[in-house]
Motif scaffolding. Structure first.
Motif, PDB file in Angstrom:
ATOM      1  N   GLY A 119      -4.745  -0.952   1.825  1.00 43.98           N
ATOM      2  CA  GLY A 119      -5.018  -1.551   3.127  1.00 43.98           C
ATOM      3  C   GLY A 119      -3.879  -1.294   4.076  1.00 43.98           C
ATOM      4  O   GLY A 119      -3.122  -0.333   3.919  1.00 43.98           O
ATOM      5  N   VAL A 120      -3.733  -2.189   5.049  1.00 44.62           N
ATOM      6  CA  VAL A 120      -2.735  -2.061   6.104  1.00 44.62           C
ATOM      7  C   VAL A 120      -1.892  -3.328   6.152  1.00 44.62           C
ATOM      8  O   VAL A 120      -2.432  -4.441   6.044  1.00 44.62           O
ATOM      9  N   VAL A 121      -0.582  -3.174   6.322  1.00 45.48           N
ATOM     10  CA  VAL A 121       0.317  -4.331   6.425  1.00 45.48           C
ATOM     11  C   VAL A 121      -0.032  -5.117   7.678  1.00 45.48           C
ATOM     12  O   VAL A 121      -0.038  -4.580   8.782  1.00 45.48           O
ATOM     13  N   SER A 122      -0.344  -6.413   7.497  1.00 47.96           N
ATOM     14  CA  SER A 122      -0.685  -7.257   8.636  1.00 47.96           C
ATOM     15  C   SER A 122       0.398  -8.283   8.949  1.00 47.96           C
ATOM     16  O   SER A 122       0.493  -8.768  10.075  1.00 47.96           O
ATOM     17  N   GLU A 123       1.214  -8.599   7.930  1.00 50.68           N
ATOM     18  CA  GLU A 123       2.254  -9.605   8.149  1.00 50.68           C
ATOM     19  C   GLU A 123       3.296  -9.510   7.050  1.00 50.68           C
ATOM     20  O   GLU A 123       3.041  -8.966   5.976  1.00 50.68           O
ATOM     21  N   TYR A 124       4.473 -10.050   7.327  1.00 50.55           N
ATOM     22  CA  TYR A 124       5.541 -10.147   6.336  1.00 50.55           C
ATOM     23  C   TYR A 124       5.849 -11.620   6.191  1.00 50.55           C
ATOM     24  O   TYR A 124       6.180 -12.300   7.162  1.00 50.55           O
ATOM     25  N   ILE A 145       1.617  -8.713  -1.712  1.00 54.03           N
ATOM     26  CA  ILE A 145       2.412  -7.870  -2.595  1.00 54.03           C
ATOM     27  C   ILE A 145       3.877  -8.259  -2.455  1.00 54.03           C
ATOM     28  O   ILE A 145       4.426  -8.210  -1.349  1.00 54.03           O
ATOM     29  N   PRO A 146       4.523  -8.664  -3.549  1.00 49.30           N
ATOM     30  CA  PRO A 146       5.939  -9.022  -3.468  1.00 49.30           C
ATOM     31  C   PRO A 146       6.785  -7.841  -3.000  1.00 49.30           C
ATOM     32  O   PRO A 146       6.577  -6.702  -3.431  1.00 49.30           O
ATOM     33  N   ASP A 147       7.711  -8.109  -2.094  1.00 48.61           N
ATOM     34  CA  ASP A 147       8.612  -7.070  -1.587  1.00 48.61           C
ATOM     35  C   ASP A 147       9.804  -6.960  -2.535  1.00 48.61           C
ATOM     36  O   ASP A 147      10.899  -7.433  -2.235  1.00 48.61           O
ATOM     37  N   VAL A 148       9.539  -6.361  -3.687  1.00 49.56           N
ATOM     38  CA  VAL A 148      10.570  -6.152  -4.694  1.00 49.56           C
ATOM     39  C   VAL A 148      10.504  -4.699  -5.149  1.00 49.56           C
ATOM     40  O   VAL A 148       9.448  -4.055  -5.079  1.00 49.56           O
ATOM     41  N   ASP A 149      11.639  -4.177  -5.607  1.00 44.93           N
ATOM     42  CA  ASP A 149      11.705  -2.771  -6.023  1.00 44.93           C
ATOM     43  C   ASP A 149      10.718  -2.426  -7.130  1.00 44.93           C
ATOM     44  O   ASP A 149      10.289  -1.278  -7.235  1.00 44.93           O
ATOM     45  N   ALA A 150      10.347  -3.399  -7.953  1.00 47.95           N
ATOM     46  CA  ALA A 150       9.396  -3.135  -9.031  1.00 47.95           C
ATOM     47  C   ALA A 150       8.033  -2.706  -8.493  1.00 47.95           C
ATOM     48  O   ALA A 150       7.306  -1.966  -9.153  1.00 47.95           O
ATOM     49  N   PRO A 168      -1.446  -3.055 -13.733  1.00 49.51           N
ATOM     50  CA  PRO A 168      -2.899  -3.121 -13.960  1.00 49.51           C
ATOM     51  C   PRO A 168      -3.420  -4.544 -13.784  1.00 49.51           C
ATOM     52  O   PRO A 168      -2.811  -5.511 -14.235  1.00 49.51           O
ATOM     53  N   GLY A 169      -4.539  -4.672 -13.104  1.00 46.17           N
ATOM     54  CA  GLY A 169      -5.154  -5.968 -12.866  1.00 46.17           C
ATOM     55  C   GLY A 169      -4.647  -6.697 -11.644  1.00 46.17           C
ATOM     56  O   GLY A 169      -5.171  -7.762 -11.286  1.00 46.17           O
ATOM     57  N   PHE A 170      -3.623  -6.181 -10.961  1.00 47.75           N
ATOM     58  CA  PHE A 170      -3.029  -6.863  -9.806  1.00 47.75           C
ATOM     59  C   PHE A 170      -4.058  -7.100  -8.691  1.00 47.75           C
ATOM     60  O   PHE A 170      -4.058  -8.147  -8.070  1.00 47.75           O
ATOM     61  N   LEU A 171      -4.918  -6.135  -8.462  1.00 48.07           N
ATOM     62  CA  LEU A 171      -5.869  -6.223  -7.347  1.00 48.07           C
ATOM     63  C   LEU A 171      -7.185  -6.909  -7.721  1.00 48.07           C
ATOM     64  O   LEU A 171      -8.056  -7.058  -6.890  1.00 48.07           O
ATOM     65  N   GLU A 172      -7.323  -7.312  -8.961  1.00 49.71           N
ATOM     66  CA  GLU A 172      -8.595  -7.928  -9.415  1.00 49.71           C
ATOM     67  C   GLU A 172      -8.605  -9.403  -9.177  1.00 49.71           C
ATOM     68  O   GLU A 172      -7.681 -10.075  -9.018  1.00 49.71           O
TER      69      GLU A 172
END
Length: 172
Positions: A119-124, A145-150, A168-172
């Motif tokens: 998608g597109v970043v809408s907010e931080y 989505i966490p803003d972390v290097d991982a 895996p499974g993050f978006l489900e």
């Protein structure tokens, strides 16, 4: 000075000592925007004031600031949770590979694992635990989505794209 959007760069978190110093939590990490002589607009709810950095020092790697307008601990305590802003035109230049969050809103987010656009970043979102990218999918779904290097692997200003690797499974 022409009209310029105000950009929030940090927040006053607490007072330090008895001489009117405060701790500042910077939204983007260490910054050249915080230096002696900088004039900030400080806001909290509907209250706004102007603060000028008189002195700056670091304690345990965190900035401690003495503003010219603040003379004691009581006045410093009153500034807790004020956000510090600068006009966009006065923001310090960044080193190559560094970005202001405001510039990343609207970037496409691509998952390397699924090889698909999320998608597109809408907010931080600045959270106490960790900062989050709010991403809106083409279907209108909100994804955090966490803003972390991982997870965040690469940001390309030229392509207006943030590449992530989600588990895996993050978006489900």
């Amino acid at each position: 000075m022409k009209n310029s959007e105000m950009i929030k760069i940090g927040r006053i978190t607490s007072s330090v000592g008895i001489k009117g110093e405060v701790r500042v939590s910077l939204y983007g990490g260490e910054s050249d925007n915080l230096k002696q002589g900088t004039v900030f607009t400080a806001t909290r709810a509907k209250t706004e004031t102007t603060l000028v950095v008189e002195k700056l020092r670091y304690q345990n790697g965190r900035p401690v600031v003495k503003f010219a307008e603040v003379c004691d601990r009581n006045a410093a305590d009153e500034l807790r949770d004020f956000e510090l802003s600068l006009p966009e035109a006065e923001l310090a230049d960044l080193a190559p590979g560094e970005f202001y969050i405001k510039d990343l809103i609207g970037f496409e987010v691509y998952d390397r694992m699924s090889e698909a656009v999320i998608g597109v970043v809408s907010e931080y979102i600045r959270n106490t635990a960790q900062c989050l990218w709010e991403v809106k999918s083409a279907e209108g779904k909100q994804i955090l989505i966490p803003d972390v290097d991982a997870f965040v692997k690469e940001i390309s200003a030229d392509a207006k794209r943030i590449e992530v690797e989600l588990i895996p499974g993050f978006l489900e």
